[in-house]
Design an enzyme around this catalytic site. Structure first.
Site, PDB file in Angstrom:
ATOM      1  N   LEU A 117       0.850  -1.203   0.000  1.00 33.20           N
ATOM      2  CA  LEU A 117       0.000   0.000   0.000  1.00 33.20           C
ATOM      3  C   LEU A 117       0.885   1.254   0.000  1.00 33.20           C
ATOM      4  CD1 LEU A 117      -3.194   0.329   0.103  1.00 33.20           C
ATOM      5  CD2 LEU A 117      -2.782   1.280   2.382  1.00 33.20           C
ATOM      6  N   GLY A 118       1.696   1.382  -1.079  1.00 34.13           N
ATOM      7  CA  GLY A 118       2.520   2.582  -1.235  1.00 34.13           C
ATOM      8  C   GLY A 118       1.736   3.636  -2.000  1.00 34.13           C
ATOM      9  N   ARG A 119       2.473   4.459  -2.737  1.00 40.31           N
ATOM     10  CA  ARG A 119       1.810   5.551  -3.478  1.00 40.31           C
ATOM     11  C   ARG A 119       0.784   5.001  -4.465  1.00 40.31           C
ATOM     12  NH1 ARG A 119       7.607   7.403  -3.384  1.00 40.31           N
ATOM     13  NH2 ARG A 119       7.788   5.559  -4.661  1.00 40.31           N
ATOM     14  N   ILE A 120       1.191   3.983  -5.253  1.00 40.67           N
ATOM     15  CA  ILE A 120       0.277   3.443  -6.264  1.00 40.67           C
ATOM     16  C   ILE A 120      -0.791   2.575  -5.602  1.00 40.67           C
ATOM     17  CG2 ILE A 120       0.080   2.059  -8.362  1.00 40.67           C
ATOM     18  CD1 ILE A 120       3.054   2.830  -8.943  1.00 40.67           C
ATOM     19  N   ARG A 139       6.473  -5.950 -10.427  1.00 41.84           N
ATOM     20  CA  ARG A 139       7.592  -6.505 -11.182  1.00 41.84           C
ATOM     21  C   ARG A 139       7.377  -8.002 -11.333  1.00 41.84           C
ATOM     22  NH1 ARG A 139       8.425  -2.180 -12.771  1.00 41.84           N
ATOM     23  NH2 ARG A 139      10.259  -0.872 -12.495  1.00 41.84           N
ATOM     24  N   ASP A 149       0.909  -7.361 -16.124  1.00 40.87           N
ATOM     25  CA  ASP A 149       1.540  -6.304 -16.930  1.00 40.87           C
ATOM     26  C   ASP A 149       3.053  -6.488 -16.975  1.00 40.87           C
ATOM     27  OD1 ASP A 149       1.546  -3.789 -18.369  1.00 40.87           O
ATOM     28  OD2 ASP A 149       2.382  -2.859 -16.559  1.00 40.87           O
ATOM     29  N   GLU A 168      11.089 -10.172 -19.186  1.00 39.23           N
ATOM     30  CA  GLU A 168      10.539  -9.289 -20.235  1.00 39.23           C
ATOM     31  C   GLU A 168      11.574  -9.018 -21.309  1.00 39.23           C
ATOM     32  OE1 GLU A 168       9.064  -5.706 -18.394  1.00 39.23           O
ATOM     33  OE2 GLU A 168       7.829  -6.853 -17.008  1.00 39.23           O
ATOM     34  N   HIS A 220       3.952  -4.471 -20.253  1.00 40.80           N
ATOM     35  CA  HIS A 220       4.491  -3.471 -19.314  1.00 40.80           C
ATOM     36  C   HIS A 220       4.091  -2.041 -19.729  1.00 40.80           C
ATOM     37  CE1 HIS A 220       8.049  -2.720 -16.348  1.00 40.80           C
ATOM     38  NE2 HIS A 220       7.157  -1.745 -16.270  1.00 40.80           N
TER      39      HIS A 220
HETATM   40  P1  NAP Z   1       6.163   2.761  -2.988  1.00 40.44           P
HETATM   41  O1  NAP Z   1       5.331   3.958  -2.666  1.00 40.44           O
HETATM   42  O2  NAP Z   1       7.566   2.735  -2.522  1.00 40.44           O
HETATM   43  O3  NAP Z   1       5.386   1.486  -2.431  1.00 40.44           O
HETATM   44  C1  NAP Z   1       5.973   0.229  -2.368  1.00 40.44           C
HETATM   45  C2  NAP Z   1       5.173  -0.611  -1.390  1.00 40.44           C
HETATM   46  O4  NAP Z   1       5.722  -1.918  -1.374  1.00 40.44           O
HETATM   47  C3  NAP Z   1       5.154  -0.099   0.037  1.00 40.44           C
HETATM   48  O5  NAP Z   1       3.855  -0.122   0.511  1.00 40.44           O
HETATM   49  C4  NAP Z   1       6.016  -1.112   0.790  1.00 40.44           C
HETATM   50  O6  NAP Z   1       5.574  -1.170   2.137  1.00 40.44           O
HETATM   51  C5  NAP Z   1       5.719  -2.361  -0.012  1.00 40.44           C
HETATM   52  N1  NAP Z   1       6.743  -3.398   0.174  1.00 40.44           N
HETATM   53  C6  NAP Z   1       8.070  -3.303  -0.041  1.00 40.44           C
HETATM   54  N2  NAP Z   1       8.677  -4.464   0.270  1.00 40.44           N
HETATM   55  C7  NAP Z   1       7.692  -5.307   0.671  1.00 40.44           C
HETATM   56  C8  NAP Z   1       7.685  -6.649   1.119  1.00 40.44           C
HETATM   57  N3  NAP Z   1       8.816  -7.369   1.227  1.00 40.44           N
HETATM   58  N4  NAP Z   1       6.504  -7.206   1.447  1.00 40.44           N
HETATM   59  C9  NAP Z   1       5.354  -6.503   1.347  1.00 40.44           C
HETATM   60  N5  NAP Z   1       5.295  -5.225   0.920  1.00 40.44           N
HETATM   61  C10 NAP Z   1       6.456  -4.640   0.593  1.00 40.44           C
HETATM   62  O7  NAP Z   1       6.215   2.521  -4.547  1.00 40.44           O
HETATM   63  P2  NAP Z   1       5.134   2.869  -5.666  1.00 40.44           P
HETATM   64  O8  NAP Z   1       5.431   4.201  -6.233  1.00 40.44           O
HETATM   65  O9  NAP Z   1       3.766   2.582  -5.154  1.00 40.44           O
HETATM   66  O10 NAP Z   1       5.559   1.782  -6.784  1.00 40.44           O
HETATM   67  C11 NAP Z   1       5.539   0.405  -6.467  1.00 40.44           C
HETATM   68  C12 NAP Z   1       6.220  -0.403  -7.565  1.00 40.44           C
HETATM   69  O11 NAP Z   1       5.386  -0.484  -8.701  1.00 40.44           O
HETATM   70  C13 NAP Z   1       7.524   0.167  -8.115  1.00 40.44           C
HETATM   71  O12 NAP Z   1       8.617  -0.136  -7.271  1.00 40.44           O
HETATM   72  C14 NAP Z   1       7.621  -0.469  -9.485  1.00 40.44           C
HETATM   73  O13 NAP Z   1       8.389  -1.658  -9.413  1.00 40.44           O
HETATM   74  C15 NAP Z   1       6.171  -0.821  -9.818  1.00 40.44           C
HETATM   75  N6  NAP Z   1       5.695  -0.051 -10.974  1.00 40.44           N
HETATM   76  C16 NAP Z   1       5.321  -0.712 -12.100  1.00 40.44           C
HETATM   77  C17 NAP Z   1       4.863  -0.005 -13.187  1.00 40.44           C
HETATM   78  C18 NAP Z   1       4.432  -0.700 -14.432  1.00 40.44           C
HETATM   79  O14 NAP Z   1       4.564  -0.115 -15.503  1.00 40.44           O
HETATM   80  N7  NAP Z   1       3.876  -1.892 -14.344  1.00 40.44           N
HETATM   81  C19 NAP Z   1       4.788   1.383 -13.153  1.00 40.44           C
HETATM   82  C20 NAP Z   1       5.172   2.024 -11.994  1.00 40.44           C
HETATM   83  C21 NAP Z   1       5.609   1.286 -10.896  1.00 40.44           C
HETATM   84  P3  NAP Z   1       6.540  -1.626   3.347  1.00 40.44           P
HETATM   85  O15 NAP Z   1       7.837  -0.899   3.139  1.00 40.44           O
HETATM   86  O16 NAP Z   1       5.807  -1.239   4.566  1.00 40.44           O
HETATM   87  O17 NAP Z   1       6.664  -3.083   3.212  1.00 40.44           O
HETATM   88  C1  8YV Z   2       8.270   2.544 -16.730  1.00 40.14           C
HETATM   89  C2  8YV Z   2       7.931   1.328 -14.540  1.00 40.14           C
HETATM   90  O1  8YV Z   2       7.500   3.011 -17.773  1.00 40.14           O
HETATM   91  O2  8YV Z   2       8.158   3.331 -13.331  1.00 40.14           O
HETATM   92  C3  8YV Z   2       8.396   2.115 -13.382  1.00 40.14           C
HETATM   93  O3  8YV Z   2       8.995   1.520 -12.473  1.00 40.14           O
HETATM   94  O4  8YV Z   2       7.998   0.149 -14.524  1.00 40.14           O
HETATM   95  C4  8YV Z   2       7.320   2.007 -15.721  1.00 40.14           C
HETATM   96  O5  8YV Z   2       6.598   3.118 -15.324  1.00 40.14           O
HETATM   97  C5  8YV Z   2       9.228   1.644 -17.363  1.00 40.14           C
HETATM   98  O6  8YV Z   2       9.959   0.939 -16.459  1.00 40.14           O
HETATM   99  C6  8YV Z   2      10.128   2.467 -18.284  1.00 40.14           C
HETATM  100  O7  8YV Z   2      11.259   2.886 -17.631  1.00 40.14           O
END
Ligand code: NAP
Ligand code: 8YV
Length: 314
Positions: A153-156, A233, A257, A262, A280
């Site tokens: 439950l982070g930003r996203i 991821r 996604d 990948e 992705h």
């Molecule tokens: P964030 O605000 O840092 O949130 C990450 C969350 O993961 C936190 O709630 C953290 O809580 C939790 N976490 C970390 N380690 C954990 C564990 N071992 N067990 C359970 N929970 C854990 O990050 P965000 O901005 O929401 O982004 C999250 C991730 O989404 C990114 O790191 C990226 O890999 C992925 N993402 C993917 C895409 C895409 O295109 N598909 C796009 C953007 C982001 P705790 O620290 O309390 O555990």
């Molecule tokens: C990116 C992502 O678009 O922000 C991340 O962590 O996975 C995606 O938003 C992609 O990784 C391009 O760098």
């Protein structure tokens, strides 16, 4: 004549961002070099900044080969491919692009739930194959009102939970630490969250700390009526266990996604109609990618102007 900062670009970026970087800095492209390692050994001295992405990252070896490096600016929020420890040891600033992509990643998580629950992509294939004239499409699963479990439950994750209120979805979450001041219930045991949830959405950070967090036991707990959505991821899911669970009907379906290797997607997943596979694209809208590009540029500019990036990853 003023000398321009020497910046290393590790891979393709949005054309507008590449143009702005090239107009502002002495920009060097690493990935188009025939021998990137040899290029780094010969030209690494004097490179003060790096423009990279969540995909291309920044390794300890690259940091070692860049003795003058002061700042890394990454297009993306994921930090699993950036060696933050190596950067930290050298006092290198690391900028990234949090928050500006929350909406689009959350939107796509909702899209995956609706798609896999209602069979949108599968129904589209059904119509295109001409099967509608022969039989009815099987009934789907109601998403409104279904139980949503969020892993991370982070930003996203919080943005997804907010979206789900519009779908009247009871929502609980798991992370290592409970989040203060949110209306959603904390579940310290991941498999208990999986047991409770109809849809389990994974949006943790990637990297070693979450490697195969979603394993065979968690999938077993999610059960034959539960759907798995992954927008974090590929490494967070044990992909082989997921393939097996889907093939044996031990979970109801999956919306993915991101993948372990990948852009290669396991062939077994391609065979399954109850799986939605995306390349992705969660942050992939013009608006969000432009905002990410602007922040990638602005992080570098702020560092050279005032010694610190706008959005710091460490
Ligand atoms: P964030 O605000 O840092 O949130 C990450 C969350 O993961 C936190 O709630 C953290 O809580 C939790 N976490 C970390 N380690 C954990 C564990 N071992 N067990 C359970 N929970 C854990 O990050 P965000 O901005 O929401 O982004 C999250 C991730 O989404 C990114 O790191 C990226 O890999 C992925 N993402 C993917 C895409 C895409 O295109 N598909 C796009 C953007 C982001 P705790 O620290 O309390 O555990
Ligand atoms: C990116 C992502 O678009 O922000 C991340 O962590 O996975 C995606 O938003 C992609 O990784 C391009 O760098």
């Amino acid at each position: 004549m003023t000398t321009r900062h020497r910046i290393l670009q590790t891979g393709p970026l949005m054309p507008g961002l590449e143009a702005r970087l090239a107009a502002t800095y002495e920009l060097h492209r690493l990935d188009t070099q025939p021998d990137p390692e040899a290029w780094l050994a010969e030209h690494g001295e004097g490179i003060v900044g790096m423009a990279t992405s969540a995909v291309h990252g920044c390794s300890a070896a690259q940091i070692k080969a860049l003795p003058s490096l002061q700042v890394v600016s990454s297009f993306g929020v994921g930090l699993d491919r950036i060696d933050l420890d190596a950067a930290g040891r050298r006092g290198i600033a690391v900028g990234y692009t949090p928050d500006v992509l929350n909406d689009c990643v959350a939107d796509l998580a909702m899209a995956l739930m609706l798609d896999v629950g209602r069979g949108v992509s599968a129904a589209d294939r059904f119509v295109r194959r001409g099967e509608w004239v022969e039989r009815k499409f099987p009934l789907g699963r109601k998403v409104s009102g279904a139980r949503l479990g969020i892993v991370g439950l982070g930003r996203i994750g919080r943005t997804i939970a907010q979206r789900a209120t519009g779908f009247d979805m009871p929502t609980r979450y798991h992370s290592r630490n409970p989040v203060a001041g949110v209306p959603w219930g904390y579940e310290p045991m991941l498999h208990e969250l999986a047991r409770w949830a109809d849809f389990l959405v994974v949006i943790t950070a990637g990297g070693a700390g979450t490697h195969h967090l979603i394993d065979a036991q968690v999938l077993e707990a999610l059960g034959p009526d539960g759907f798995l959505i992954n927008v974090s991821r590929g490494s967070v899911i044990d992909e082989q266990a997921l393939v097996k669970a889907l093939q044996e009907g031990r979970i109801a379906g999956a919306g993915l996604d991101v993948f372990d290797r990948e852009p290669h997607v396991p062939g077994e997943l391609m065979q399954l109609d109850n799986v939605v596979l995306l390349p992705h694209i969660a942050s992939g809208t013009q608006e969000t990618r432009t905002a990410m590009a602007d922040l990638t540029f602005d992080n570098l500019a702020a560092f050279f102007r005032e010694g610190r990036v706008l959005a710091s990853a460490r």
